[in-house]
Write an enzyme that holds these catalytic residues in place. Structure first.
Site, PDB file in Angstrom:
ATOM      1  N   ARG A 280       0.916  -1.146  -0.007  1.00 27.96           N
ATOM      2  CA  ARG A 280      -0.036  -0.150  -0.098  1.00 27.96           C
ATOM      3  C   ARG A 280       0.789   1.083   0.043  1.00 27.96           C
ATOM      4  NH1 ARG A 280      -1.911   1.254   5.394  1.00 27.96           N
ATOM      5  NH2 ARG A 280      -0.739   3.061   5.055  1.00 27.96           N
ATOM      6  N   HIS A 284      -3.609   4.762   4.041  1.00 25.85           N
ATOM      7  CA  HIS A 284      -4.602   3.879   4.475  1.00 25.85           C
ATOM      8  C   HIS A 284      -5.840   4.222   3.906  1.00 25.85           C
ATOM      9  CE1 HIS A 284      -7.381   0.839   6.139  1.00 25.85           C
ATOM     10  NE2 HIS A 284      -7.980   2.023   6.712  1.00 25.85           N
ATOM     11  N   TYR A 293       4.145   6.046  11.424  1.00 21.77           N
ATOM     12  CA  TYR A 293       4.065   4.564  11.840  1.00 21.77           C
ATOM     13  C   TYR A 293       5.178   3.859  10.808  1.00 21.77           C
ATOM     14  CZ  TYR A 293       0.009   3.799   8.897  1.00 21.77           C
ATOM     15  OH  TYR A 293      -0.968   3.790   7.850  1.00 21.77           O
TER      16      TYR A 293
HETATM   17  C1  TPP Z   1     -14.467  -5.716  11.861  1.00 19.96           C
HETATM   18  C2  TPP Z   1     -13.603  -4.391  11.704  1.00 19.96           C
HETATM   19  N1  TPP Z   1     -12.808  -4.046  12.483  1.00 19.96           N
HETATM   20  C3  TPP Z   1     -11.858  -2.913  12.426  1.00 19.96           C
HETATM   21  C4  TPP Z   1     -12.158  -2.075  11.157  1.00 19.96           C
HETATM   22  C5  TPP Z   1     -11.194  -0.970  11.274  1.00 19.96           C
HETATM   23  N2  TPP Z   1     -10.601  -0.984  10.129  1.00 19.96           N
HETATM   24  C6  TPP Z   1     -10.786  -0.476   9.090  1.00 19.96           C
HETATM   25  S1  TPP Z   1      -9.633  -1.100   7.814  1.00 19.96           S
HETATM   26  C7  TPP Z   1      -8.755  -1.908   8.784  1.00 19.96           C
HETATM   27  C8  TPP Z   1      -7.414  -2.459   8.495  1.00 19.96           C
HETATM   28  C9  TPP Z   1      -7.804  -3.299   7.256  1.00 19.96           C
HETATM   29  O1  TPP Z   1      -6.599  -3.889   6.650  1.00 19.96           O
HETATM   30  P1  TPP Z   1      -6.518  -4.751   5.801  1.00 19.96           P
HETATM   31  O2  TPP Z   1      -7.473  -5.883   5.724  1.00 19.96           O
HETATM   32  O3  TPP Z   1      -5.053  -5.202   5.499  1.00 19.96           O
HETATM   33  O4  TPP Z   1      -6.751  -4.003   4.236  1.00 19.96           O
HETATM   34  P2  TPP Z   1      -6.027  -2.888   3.532  1.00 19.96           P
HETATM   35  O5  TPP Z   1      -6.849  -1.522   4.306  1.00 19.96           O
HETATM   36  O6  TPP Z   1      -4.652  -3.023   3.968  1.00 19.96           O
HETATM   37  O7  TPP Z   1      -6.326  -2.880   2.056  1.00 19.96           O
HETATM   38  C10 TPP Z   1      -9.272  -1.694  10.156  1.00 19.96           C
HETATM   39  C11 TPP Z   1      -8.686  -2.585  11.256  1.00 19.96           C
HETATM   40  C12 TPP Z   1     -13.243  -2.468  10.352  1.00 19.96           C
HETATM   41  N3  TPP Z   1     -13.511  -1.531   9.574  1.00 19.96           N
HETATM   42  N4  TPP Z   1     -13.879  -3.553  10.759  1.00 19.96           N
END
Ligand code: TPP
Ligand code: MG
Length: 384
Positions: A280, A284, A293
């Protein structure tokens, strides 16, 4: 090899099964996880056997899809910073992962993407102006375009994966030959519901391709702090899913892996797991500041693996593209994006009175009270 690189050397980029050392503090023998890469970081073919042998016109269509994804991302970021766009999740750096997973799909297949899939959604038939509306908060932006077999994404990570699995089980029950492709992140892969989906799909031989986009980070959590074994393809073994690990910045590698996974599912042999190792490059979401971070050096190292530049090098070597064509295509696509922004601007008329609508068929009494108070306030401020 390092868990963050899809292949460590040219030998590992062959189709032969490889052993992967997944941890610095004691290697684990994972058996044989196949690692797929067709183009190396310079764009040279390192595995001709797996080259999907696409026509020049398809190669150019794929290239345009990747550039479109990048240009739309950059434009949306500028619009967000100027207050014209809501919070969104840029896909910058993940263009090969994105286009490589949808290229082998047919229009009758179903796609269940994550929130970081704008480039793939455009490929599937969503107009850019509609996606701009979506991320600016207009409900009509979420309406699935006519003739597009896509599911809406969910911000609740992993929540769309059991739904996609259910669609695949339905396809199998109907003895249809469609497949479902779903993607999610490394962070989402740790959600229990994703493990349950793997299991259901394997037991019921659901025609679904799980694509885990392992992009290094789940917001501020690096993959090493989140997954006991960061080689996510290894999870396939435990669930009975065939799995491969792909260099997700190599669009031809992605197409090779996803085509194989789709053929497998379409022929009735059940689900498949594709781990795409990518990065990425951007935020985010626009509400995030990764500088607090992660180190610049890490980002710089991945800049050198840019999926678009790598593909350009390959296309140049094949005489399909030259510098003049790269500039021209970039400009053409920029104009498409700007035209989409104009259409969006015409459609994006705020309707503040609407915020209580569309959630309940019958608005509960307490919300009716809030709505009346809110409408009164809008009136006082002369807001239409
Ligand atoms: C069930 C849940 N827990 C926490 C969140 C907060 N949250 C949003 S995106 C994210 C990280 C997701 O990372 P990843 O699955 O690696 O996908 P990326 O964003 O890197 O594409 C989190 C923890 C959420 N949206 N849903
Ligand atoms: Mg992630």
């Amino acid at each position: 090899m390092s868990p963050r690189s899809a292949t460590s050397n040219s030998a590992a980029s062959r189709t032969h099964p490889v052993r992967i050392e997944s941890r610095a503090d004691g290697s684990i023998d994972l058996g044989s996880i196949e690692v797929i890469r067709v183009l190396d970081e310079q764009g040279d073919v390192v595995n001709a056997d797996l080259d999907p042998s696409l026509s020049d016109s398809d190669l150019l269509r794929i290239y345009r899809g990747m550039v479109r994804s990048r240009r739309l991302d950059l434009r949306m970021l500028a619009m967000q910073r100027q207050g014209e766009m809501g919070t969104f999740a840029p896909g910058l750096g993940q263009e090969a992962t994105q286009i490589g997973q949808v290229y082998p799909m047919t229009s009758r297949d179903w796609y269940a993407p994550s929130y970081r899939s704008i480039g793939a959604q455009v490929w599937r038939g969503w107009s850019m102006d509609q996606l701009l509306l979506l991320w600016a908060g207009y409900f009509e932006g979420f309406g699935i375009p006519e003739g597009v077999n896509d599911l809406p994404f969910s911000i609740v990570i992993g929540a769309h994966v059991p739904v996609a699995t259910g669609v695949a089980m339905g396809i199998r029950n109907r003895k249809d030959d469609g497949v479902v492709v779903t993607n999610f992140g490394d962070g989402a892969s740790s959600q229990g519901i994703v493990a349950e989906s793997f299991n259901f799909a394997a037991v019921y031989k659901a025609p679904i391709i799980f694509i885990v986009e392992s992009n290094g980070w789940a917001i501020s959590t690096p993959i090493e702090k989140q997954c006991g074994n960061p080689v996510l393809a290894a999870r396939g073994v435990g669930f009975g899913l065939p799995a491969v690990r792909v260099d997700g910045n190599d669009v031809l590698g992605m197409i090779a892996a996803c085509s194989r996974a789709i053929d497998h599912a379409r022929s009735g042999r059940g689900p498949y797991l594709v781990e795409a190792v990518t990065y990425r490059m951007s935020l985010h979401t626009t509400a995030d500041d990764p500088k607090v971070y992660r180190k610049d050096e890490e980002v710089k190292a991945w800049e050198a693996k840019c999926p678009i530049r790598r593909f350009e090098n390959y296309l140049k070597a094949r005489d399909v593209l030259d510098d003049e064509a790269i500039a021209r295509i970039g400009e053409e696509i920029e104009q498409e994006v700007l035209a989409a922004r104009e259409t969006f601007r015409k459609r994006a008329v705020p309707r503040p009175k609407e915020i209580f609508d569309f959630v309940y068929e019958q608005l509960p009494a307490d919300l009716q009270g809030q709505k009346a108070e809110y409408l009164e306030r809008l009136k006082r401020k002369s807001v239409e």
